[in-house]
Design a protein around this motif. Structure first.
Motif, PDB file in Angstrom:
ATOM      1  N   GLU A  41     -56.208 -49.130 -88.464  1.00 62.56           N
ATOM      2  CA  GLU A  41     -56.133 -48.811 -89.883  1.00 62.56           C
ATOM      3  C   GLU A  41     -56.155 -47.419 -90.535  1.00 62.56           C
ATOM      4  N   ASN A  42     -56.748 -46.683 -89.524  1.00 65.04           N
ATOM      5  CA  ASN A  42     -57.153 -45.370 -90.076  1.00 65.04           C
ATOM      6  C   ASN A  42     -55.980 -44.296 -89.370  1.00 65.04           C
ATOM      7  N   ALA A  43     -54.990 -44.744 -88.710  1.00 64.62           N
ATOM      8  CA  ALA A  43     -54.096 -43.823 -87.711  1.00 64.62           C
ATOM      9  C   ALA A  43     -53.501 -42.787 -88.660  1.00 64.62           C
ATOM     10  N   LYS A  44     -53.395 -41.772 -88.413  1.00 60.90           N
ATOM     11  CA  LYS A  44     -52.339 -40.674 -88.925  1.00 60.90           C
ATOM     12  C   LYS A  44     -51.501 -40.109 -87.817  1.00 60.90           C
ATOM     13  N   ASN A  45     -50.199 -39.427 -88.361  1.00 58.51           N
ATOM     14  CA  ASN A  45     -49.398 -39.045 -87.545  1.00 58.51           C
ATOM     15  C   ASN A  45     -49.981 -37.498 -86.962  1.00 58.51           C
ATOM     16  N   ALA A  46     -49.926 -37.516 -85.591  1.00 55.70           N
ATOM     17  CA  ALA A  46     -50.834 -36.363 -85.024  1.00 55.70           C
ATOM     18  C   ALA A  46     -49.464 -35.580 -84.277  1.00 55.70           C
ATOM     19  N   VAL A  47     -49.616 -35.229 -82.835  1.00 57.51           N
ATOM     20  CA  VAL A  47     -48.606 -34.611 -82.219  1.00 57.51           C
ATOM     21  C   VAL A  47     -47.590 -35.593 -81.835  1.00 57.51           C
ATOM     22  N   GLY A  48     -47.662 -36.882 -82.035  1.00 52.51           N
ATOM     23  CA  GLY A  48     -46.802 -37.997 -82.064  1.00 52.51           C
ATOM     24  C   GLY A  48     -46.832 -38.716 -83.367  1.00 52.51           C
TER      25      GLY A  48
END
Length: 142
Positions: A41-48
Motif C-alpha cells: 500500500e505504501n510502495a513508491k518507485n525506487a531504483v525499479g
C-alpha cells in the motif's frame, strides 16, 4: 484397463515435477528484490518501478518511473509465463533493460515469488485481505 490408467497417471505425475506456490516463502525471496522494487500500500518507485498489480499490466507503464526504451517498447503484457521467463534472465528476455538482477534460476523460488506478487492488486492491497468469500460460513467459536 483400470490398472493401466492408474499406472499411466502415476507415471505422468512422476515425470512432471509439481511445485506448490508458497507466498510466505516468496516474500522471503522477494527480499532480494527490495533493493530496487517496492510492493504494498505504501510502495513508491525506487531504483525499479512499483510491482503492485504486475500481472495483466503492460511493461513500461507505471507513472513517474523512467523506464529504458527497451522495456517501454517491449510490447510485453506481464502474465505468469512472461514474468517467469523474464525473472530467470531479465537481460535475455528484454535486451537493453536497466534491470541488473542476474535472475532467479530455481523454479520453486520463481513459483513462490509469483505467488507473493499475485497477492497485490494495483493499489497495493492484498487481494481478499479482510474479506470473507461470499457464501462462506464459519462455525461460531465458544
Amino acid at each position: 484397463m483400470r490398472s493401466l490408467v492408474l499406472v499411466l497417471g502415476a507415471a505422468i505425475f512422476a515425470i512432471v515435477p509439481g511445485h506448490a506456490q508458497d507466498a510466505a516463502s516468496g516474500e522471503k525471496i522477494f527480499a532480494q528484490c527490495k533493493a530496487c522494487h517496492q510492493i504494498g500500500e505504501n510502495a513508491k518507485n525506487a531504483v525499479g518501478p512499483v510491482l503492485n498489480g504486475l500481472f495483466g499490466r503492460q511493461a513500461g507503464m507505471i507513472e513517474g518511473y523512467s523506464y529504458s526504451p527497451a522495456n517501454k517498447n517491449s510490447g510485453i503484457t506481464w502474465d505468469e509465463e512472461t514474468f517467469r521467463e523474464y525473472i530467470k534472465d531479465p537481460k535475455a528476455k528484454i535486451p537493453g533493460t536497466k534491470m541488473t538482477f542476474p535472475g532467479l534460476k530455481d523454479p520453486k523460488q520463481i513459483d513462490d515469488v509469483v505467488a507473493y506478487l499475485k497477492q497485490f492488486d494495483s493499489t497495493g492491497k492484498k487481494k481478499g485481505a479482510g474479506t470473507i468469500p461470499a457464501g462462506r460460513k464459519f462455525a461460531k467459536v465458544q
